[in-house]
Write an enzyme that holds these catalytic residues in place. Structure first.
Site, PDB file in Angstrom:
ATOM      1  N   CYS A   1      73.712 -34.999  33.667  1.00 51.64           N
ATOM      2  CA  CYS A   1      73.645 -36.313  33.013  1.00 51.64           C
ATOM      3  C   CYS A   1      74.550 -36.349  31.789  1.00 51.64           C
ATOM      4  CB  CYS A   1      72.210 -36.619  32.608  1.00 51.64           C
ATOM      5  SG  CYS A   1      72.032 -38.210  31.774  1.00 51.64           S
TER       6      CYS A   1
ATOM      7  N   ASP B   1      62.391 -64.756  35.312  1.00 51.15           N
ATOM      8  CA  ASP B   1      61.396 -64.889  36.355  1.00 51.15           C
ATOM      9  C   ASP B   1      60.529 -66.091  35.999  1.00 51.15           C
ATOM     10  OD1 ASP B   1      59.878 -64.480  38.539  1.00 51.15           O
ATOM     11  OD2 ASP B   1      58.855 -62.698  37.801  1.00 51.15           O
TER      12      ASP B   1
ATOM     13  N   HIS C   1      67.518 -42.076  28.712  1.00 54.74           N
ATOM     14  CA  HIS C   1      67.927 -41.193  29.819  1.00 54.74           C
ATOM     15  C   HIS C   1      67.627 -41.821  31.186  1.00 54.74           C
ATOM     16  CE1 HIS C   1      68.472 -37.716  32.380  1.00 54.74           C
ATOM     17  NE2 HIS C   1      67.350 -38.116  32.952  1.00 54.74           N
TER      18      HIS C   1
ATOM     19  N   CYS D   1      71.034 -36.367  26.641  1.00 54.05           N
ATOM     20  CA  CYS D   1      71.381 -35.083  27.267  1.00 54.05           C
ATOM     21  C   CYS D   1      72.541 -34.403  26.545  1.00 54.05           C
ATOM     22  CB  CYS D   1      71.695 -35.271  28.748  1.00 54.05           C
ATOM     23  SG  CYS D   1      70.215 -35.649  29.707  1.00 54.05           S
TER      24      CYS D   1
ATOM     25  N   ASP E   1      65.069 -55.261  40.327  1.00 54.27           N
ATOM     26  CA  ASP E   1      64.533 -55.172  38.972  1.00 54.27           C
ATOM     27  C   ASP E   1      63.234 -54.400  39.067  1.00 54.27           C
ATOM     28  OD1 ASP E   1      62.818 -57.375  40.139  1.00 54.27           O
ATOM     29  OD2 ASP E   1      61.915 -57.165  38.166  1.00 54.27           O
TER      30      ASP E   1
ATOM     31  N   CYS F   1      74.268 -38.809  29.437  1.00 61.78           N
ATOM     32  CA  CYS F   1      73.690 -39.772  28.486  1.00 61.78           C
ATOM     33  C   CYS F   1      73.658 -39.174  27.083  1.00 61.78           C
ATOM     34  CB  CYS F   1      72.301 -40.223  28.945  1.00 61.78           C
ATOM     35  SG  CYS F   1      70.932 -39.196  28.375  1.00 61.78           S
TER      36      CYS F   1
END
Ligand SMILES: [Zn+2]
Length: 361
Positions: free
Chosen positions: A297, A90, A328, A302, A259, A299
């Site tokens: 989930c 940016d 997560h 989890c 974003d 991940c």
């Protein structure tokens, strides 16, 4: 040159592929925010392993610290921060203009006070793109003028005009640059901003000055305008928008890139995003909840830990709680984008959105 190819469409929603500097990613995609080169609490390898191909860093912050000379000397930002994928930077215009330095915006550029040593830094749009090139960004963003919300019409007009003139100057630098439309939530000014940028011609088109406090319906109306005016064959990027429902609404309106610090900032405040809505993990009610943060989930958090344990860490102010929640939530965002792409291919984006509306509306 940014190569962009749309492979599937559902209504105005697009699924595609973006390639730049021999790196590629599917669209639509979400970029975790790595303002200073790192996603807060994670290593860049972890962010990559979660599934992200693209990060966005902030040229303004990297200029102040560690300095673009350091990053250039290290062989560029990819090597410096160990990120093999695409990197957007940016311009930092939002920060320079917003952080109280806005007294001194001139035709030639911005002048602002460094928050590091108090020195005055002057930067033209050309110098700003040069900075992003020096850092080694794959994709740079034009320096734009983003007025606050709400803003007087006079200021919005000035911001549109200045943003167009600066964009012309940025374009001449010849980098792979996205322009950014302004115009607040005034239809006529937003249309004018988009048209002027399209006339200049860019590799990609961003939508700026939204998600800063305006009503949602106004924001979506502006996205509709951009969708209508921006060329269909170039990627579109809605800056700073991160709530799951807003992302799906915008994908439906033809946006490809997002974003936001939303998932990571929420994580650090103990807010966990689940397929059944958000939960506050630091509440005592999870003391004996031995299930995962989110049943659906996959991940690593989890798979290995319970709500009870993460809640305990969070209430004990352990740093690992911030990491677990961030892993997560970013996993969740990545799944959301994967599901959105699948839905576009299957023609079921509307169903996915109504599912989210029930929990995030
Ligand atoms: Zn999880």
């Amino acid at each position: 040159m940014i190569d962009f190819e749309i492979t599937e469409k559902e209504g105005r929603a697009r699924k595609g592929m973006m390639r730049v500097n021999e790196k590629e990613t599917e669209t639509p995609f979400f970029m975790p925010v790595a303002t200073r080169g790192s996603v807060r609490t994670l290593s860049n390898e972890e962010a990559h392993e979660i599934g992200f191909d693209v990060l966005i860093a902030n040229a303004y912050h990297l200029l102040l610290k560690p300095g673009s000379d350091v990053i250039k000397d290290a062989g560029g930002i990819h090597r410096y921060i160990n990120w093999p994928g695409i990197i957007f930077t940016d311009s930092g215009g939002f920060q320079m203009i917003r952080a109280g330095f806005d007294q001194d915006i001139m035709e030639e550029g911005v002048r602002f006070r460094s928050e590091v040593d108090g020195s005055t830094i002057k930067m033209t749009p050309e110098e700003n793109i040069e900075l992003q090139i020096d850092l080694g960004a794959d994709v740079s963003m034009c320096l734009d003028h983003c007025p606050p919300y709400p803003a007087e019409r006079d200021l919005l007009v000035k911001s549109v005009e200045l943003t167009t003139r600066w964009a012309e100057r940025c374009k001449r630098m010849g980098h792979d640059t996205f322009c950014i439309s302004q115009g607040g939530i005034v239809d006529e000014l937003r249309t004018r901003s988009c048209k002027e940028l399209v006339d200049i011609g860019f590799q990609g088109y961003a939508i700026g000055g939204l998600s800063i406090g305006e009503p949602k319906e106004d924001m979506y109306r502006m996205v509709d305008i951009c969708d209508k005016v921006y060329p269909a064959d170039r990627p579109r990027y809605l800056m700073g928008l991160g709530s799951p429902l807003d992302i799906l609404e915008s994908i439906e309106r033809g946006v490809d890139i997002f974003d936001s610090a939303y998932p990571t900032r929420n994580a650090r405040h103990g807010t966990i995003m689940t397929w059944e809505g958000k939960i506050s993990i630091d509440k005592g009610r999870y003391r004996k909840d031995h299930g995962p943060l989110d049943d659906s989930c996959g991940c690593p958090v989890c798979e290995n830990y319970s709500r009870s344990f993460v809640s305990h860490l969070s209430r004990s102010r352990e740093l690992s709680a911030l990491r677990f929640a961030t892993i997560h939530n970013l996993w969740f965002m990545n799944e959301l984008m994967e599901d959105a792409k699948t839905a576009i291919a299957n023609g079921s984006l509307r169903e996915l959105k109504s599912e989210f509306k029930r929990h995030y509306g």
